[in-house]
Scaffold this motif. Structure first.
Motif, PDB file in Angstrom:
ATOM      1  N   LEU A 164      55.711 -36.229 -17.541  1.00  0.00           N
ATOM      2  CA  LEU A 164      54.891 -37.340 -18.096  1.00  0.00           C
ATOM      3  C   LEU A 164      53.914 -37.924 -17.207  1.00  0.00           C
ATOM      4  N   ASP A 165      54.398 -38.179 -16.061  1.00  0.00           N
ATOM      5  CA  ASP A 165      53.392 -38.691 -14.909  1.00  0.00           C
ATOM      6  C   ASP A 165      52.333 -37.566 -14.669  1.00  0.00           C
ATOM      7  N   ASP A 166      52.762 -36.619 -14.507  1.00  0.00           N
ATOM      8  CA  ASP A 166      51.797 -35.445 -14.093  1.00  0.00           C
ATOM      9  C   ASP A 166      50.834 -35.093 -15.211  1.00  0.00           C
ATOM     10  N   LEU A 167      51.342 -35.213 -16.434  1.00  0.00           N
ATOM     11  CA  LEU A 167      50.232 -34.856 -17.410  1.00  0.00           C
ATOM     12  C   LEU A 167      49.355 -36.136 -17.621  1.00  0.00           C
ATOM     13  N   GLY A 168      49.470 -37.079 -17.179  1.00  0.00           N
ATOM     14  CA  GLY A 168      48.664 -38.089 -17.181  1.00  0.00           C
ATOM     15  C   GLY A 168      49.105 -39.284 -18.239  1.00  0.00           C
TER      16      GLY A 168
END
Length: 595
Positions: A164-168
C-alpha cells in the motif's frame, strides 16, 4: 558460576538461531529464555531452552561447570533462565530440529524466575482444555504454534503495508468513539459522562469516515482498522476484529481489484504461495446458480445443475409440484456415490433438510449399470437415468436432487456440496482458489420487516444504468459491489460508493429511511456529499480471517493475541464485569433487574 541473584545475563543470540557456524568456531554465546524440557541422566543434565526464535539444547557437565550443574538440578519446566556457554557440535544429531546439530556446553546459569504456577504444559502436542488456555493466555501464547501464528500475522501486516505504501496510500486513523449508525449488526454503545443520556458507539467499520476522507482530498487512504460488532459469534467471528480498510477516489471496481490483488498476493507470498493475477471474476447470479452461495469454493466439482428438463412431466408428484409453483429441480453428482451405503444416503438427506430443503431424492448409478432410487417407480428407469445424467452423474456416481423454490434449492445444495466435499476430502489442502464475485443485487426484500434492505450497506452505489428502476423495480437494480473469496470464505468486501446527495437520498427512501431520519443519522454525510465529493470506492479485507487461513488455523482465535470466547467473554480478565455503583451514577445510569 551459579546464581539465584537477579544479575542479568545479556543475550547475544536467540535460541533458535544457534547454528553450525557457531559450533565450528567454538563460539561463546549467551542465551535467555524458558526451560522447555529437562532431562537428568545422572552425571549429565540436558536442558532444552526456548525463546521466541526457537529452542536449543544445553548440556551441563559437573566436571567442567560444577556450580552450573548444581543449579540445573533445581530447574523446572518454564523457569526463566540465562545460560552462558560454548557452542559445540551435537553428538546425537537430531536432523528434524533446526538446532539439532549443535548444543551449548554451559559454563554459567542465571535463574531469573521460578515458574511456580503453570496450569498446563507448554507443548503443541498437549491438548489442554480451551477454557484453561484462554484463562491463562499468557502461558498458552508460549506454545510454538501460536508463536509462529502471531509472527506470521506480523509478517503479513508488514507485507500489506509495503504494497500500500508503494501504491501511494496514506495510513490515517479514524475515530473509535463515534455515533451509532447501525450497518446490520448491533452496535457496542458507550455512555457519555459529560453528556448525560447520550452515547457513543464503537465503529462496526470506518465506512463513513473513509468516505469523508475522500471528500477531504486524501485520494488513497488505508488503515488496519479495529472494528466492533455485538453479534452472535462463531469460530471465525469475534466482537472486536481487524480489517485492512482502504478507499480510493475516482476509482472503478477494476481499479480497486488492481490494488487488492497485489496486496493479497504479497501476503500469500509470505507463506510461500504464488498466485496468478488478474483473478477470475464471477457474477453473483452465476455463483448462486453453480454453487448455491455467493462465496463459492471452486477447489472441487460437485457443481449444481438443472434437472428440470429431464424430470418434468414424468409423473413424480414432488418434482411436478415444485415446477408448477415456479420452483426448480436441481442437483449435484457425487463421484463414487453409486456405492454409498444407505446410512450415508440417509445422512446426506438429513444434511439437506438441515439446510432448509423439504427432502432429498437420490439416484445411485452402479458400476454395472443398475439404477436405484426411492423415486424409481415414479420416474421410471429411463427418467432416473436422464435425471442423473442431467446433473453430471456417470456410472458409479450418485445424483442428489432437491425440488423447491430457487433460493431453498440453492441454499440446500450449496451446503450439501460443502459437507460432502469435507467428508470425502475433495478440497485440496494445498490449493488456493481466489475469485471476485460481483454484480450483486443492490437491495433484497426482508419478509420479517416487510421492507427492502441493503445487500451490502446503504452507501453502496447502484449501477448507474439501473438507477431509473430504483423506485419501480428495486429487485432488478444491481450494485457496484464486489466480494473477494478464498477457498469458499469471503475475505474481503467492498463497493463503489454513492457520491451524490440526490442518489443517496433516493436509496435511503428505498430502504424506508425518511428525510427526517436520514438527516438525524446521516446529515453530516449528506452535507459532505454536497461539498463536492468525488466518485470513490474501496474494500475492507478481513485481516484476522486471512491470517487464520494462511497459518492453517481452525479459528481466528489462534491469530489474535487475547481473543474472546464464543460468548464474547474474556476468561483472562473476567470481562465483561460488573462496575461500581458510583461509576454508573457518574454516567447517569442505573441497572434494572430483569423480569
Amino acid at each position: 558460576m551459579a546464581s539465584e541473584a537477579p544479575s542479568l545475563l545479556r543475550r547475544t543470540i536467540g535460541c533458535g538461531l544457534v547454528g553450525e557456524f557457531d559450533a565450528a568456531g567454538r563460539r561463546e554465546v549467551v542465551i535467555t529464555g524458558w526451560v522447555h524440557r529437562r532431562r537428568d541422566l545422572g552425571n549429565l543434565i540436558f536442558l532444552e531452552v526456548r525463546d521466541g526464535s526457537g529452542r536449543v539444547q544445553v548440556v551441563l557437565d559437573p566436571s567442567s561447570a560444577p556450580d552450573a550443574h548444581e543449579s540445573a538440578q533445581h530447574v523446572h519446566a518454564e523457569d526463566v533462565i540465562g545460560v552462558r556457554g560454548t557452542v559445540v557440535p551435537r553428538e546425537a544429531v537430531n536432523p528434524s530440529h533446526p538446532t539439532g546439530r549443535v548444543e551449548i556446553r554451559a559454563a554459567e546459569i542465571a535463574i531469573h524466575n521460578r515458574a511456580r504456577a503453570v496450569p498446563f504444559p507448554v507443548d503443541d502436542e498437549s491438548e489442554s482444555n480451551e477454557e484453561a488456555r484462554l484463562a491463562h493466555r499468557y502461558v498458552d501464547l508460549r506454545r510454538p504454534r501460536l508463536q509462529r501464528a502471531l509472527r506470521t500475522r506480523h509478517a503479513l501486516a508488514r507485507a500489506a503495508r509495503r504494497v500500500l505504501d508503494d501504491l501511494g496510500f496514506l495510513e490515517i486513523e479514524t475515530p473509535i468513539l463515534t455515533r451509532s449508525t447501525p450497518e446490520g449488526a448491533r452496535d457496542y454503545l458507550v455512555p457519555s459522562r459529560v453528556h448525560p443520556g447520550r452515547f457513543y458507539a464503537l465503529p462496526q467499520s470506518p465506512q463513513l469516515f473513509k468516505q469523508l476522507l475522500m471528500v477531504a482530498g486524501f485520494d488513497r487512504y488505508y488503515q488496519f482498522a479495529r472494528c466492533f460488532r455485538d453479534e452472535d459469534l462463531r469460530a471465525d467471528r469475534q466482537p472486536e476484529f481487524t480489517q485492512i480498510d482502504l478507499e480510493m477516489a475516482f476509482a472503478t471496481p477494476s481499479e480497486v481489484y488492481g490494488v487488492a490483488e497485489p496486496l493479497v498476493a504479497a501476503m500469500l507470498r509470505e507463506v510461500g504461495v504464488e498466485i496468478e493475477t488478474p483473478l477470475p471474476r464471477m457474477s453473483y447470479a452465476e455463483a448462486m446458480d453453480r454453487f448455491g452461495t455467493d462465496r463459492p469454493d471452486t477447489r472441487f466439482g460437485l457443481e449444481i445443475r438443472d434437472a428440470a428438463p429431464a424430470v418434468a412431466g414424468r409423473g413424480f408428484a414432488v418434482f411436478d409440484a415444485a415446477l408448477a409453483e415456479g420452483g426448480v429441480v436441481r442437483g449435484i453428482a457425487v463421484p463414487g456415490g453409486g456405492s454409498a451405503s444407505r446410512k450415508m444416503l440417509d445422512a446426506w438427506s438429513a444434511w439437506a433438510r438441515e439446510a432448509g430443503a423439504n427432502g432429498l431424492v437420490w439416484i445411485r448409478t452402479e458400476e454395472g449399470g443398475a439404477v436405484s432410487s426411492p423415486a424409481l417407480k415414479a420416474l421410471g428407469e429411463d427418467g432416473a437415468r436422464a435425471a442423473a445424467a442431467a446433473v453430471g452423474a456417470e456410472r458409479g456416481d450418485a445424483a442428489l436432487l432437491v425440488a423447491g423454490p430457487v433460493e431453498v434449492a440453492a441454499r440446500a445444495l450449496g451446503a450439501l456440496r460443502l459437507r460432502i466435499a469435507a467428508e470425502m476430502g475433495l478440497a485440496p489442502k494445498d490449493r488456493w482458489d481466489l475469485l471476485w464475485v460481483e454484480r450483486f443485487p443492490l437491495l433484497q426484500w426482508d419478509a420479517a420487516e416487510e421492507r427492502w434492505v441493503a445487500c451490502h450497506h446503504p452507501f453502496t452505489a447502484p449501477r448507474w444504468e439501473d438507477l431509473d428502476r430504483l423506485e419501480g423495480e428495486p429487485s432488478s437494480v444491481l450494485a457496484q459491489a464486489y466480494d473477494l473469496v478464498l477457498n469458499g470464505a469471503e475475505i474481503g468486501g467492498g463497493s463503489i460508493r454513492i457520491h451524490r446527495r440526490d442518489v443517496q437520498e433516493r436509496v435511503f427512501r428505498a430502504l424506508g429511511i425518511g428525510a427526517e431520519e436520514a438527516e438525524a443519522k446521516f446529515g453530516f454525510l449528506l452535507r459532505a456529499l454536497d461539498a463536492g465529493a468525488p466518485p470513490h470506492g474501496g474494500i475492507a479485507l478481513g485481516f484476522d480471517r486471512i491470517c487464520a487461513m494462511l497459518v492453517g488455523a481452525d479459528s481466528i482465535r489462534d491469530v489474535i493475541a487475547f481473543p474472546k470466547t464464543t460468548s464474547a467473554s474474556c476468561l483472562l480478565t473476567g470481562s465483561p464485569a460488573p462496575v461500581d455503583g458510583r461509576q454508573l451514577a457518574d454516567l447517569g445510569l442505573r441497572l434494572e433487574e430483569a423480569d
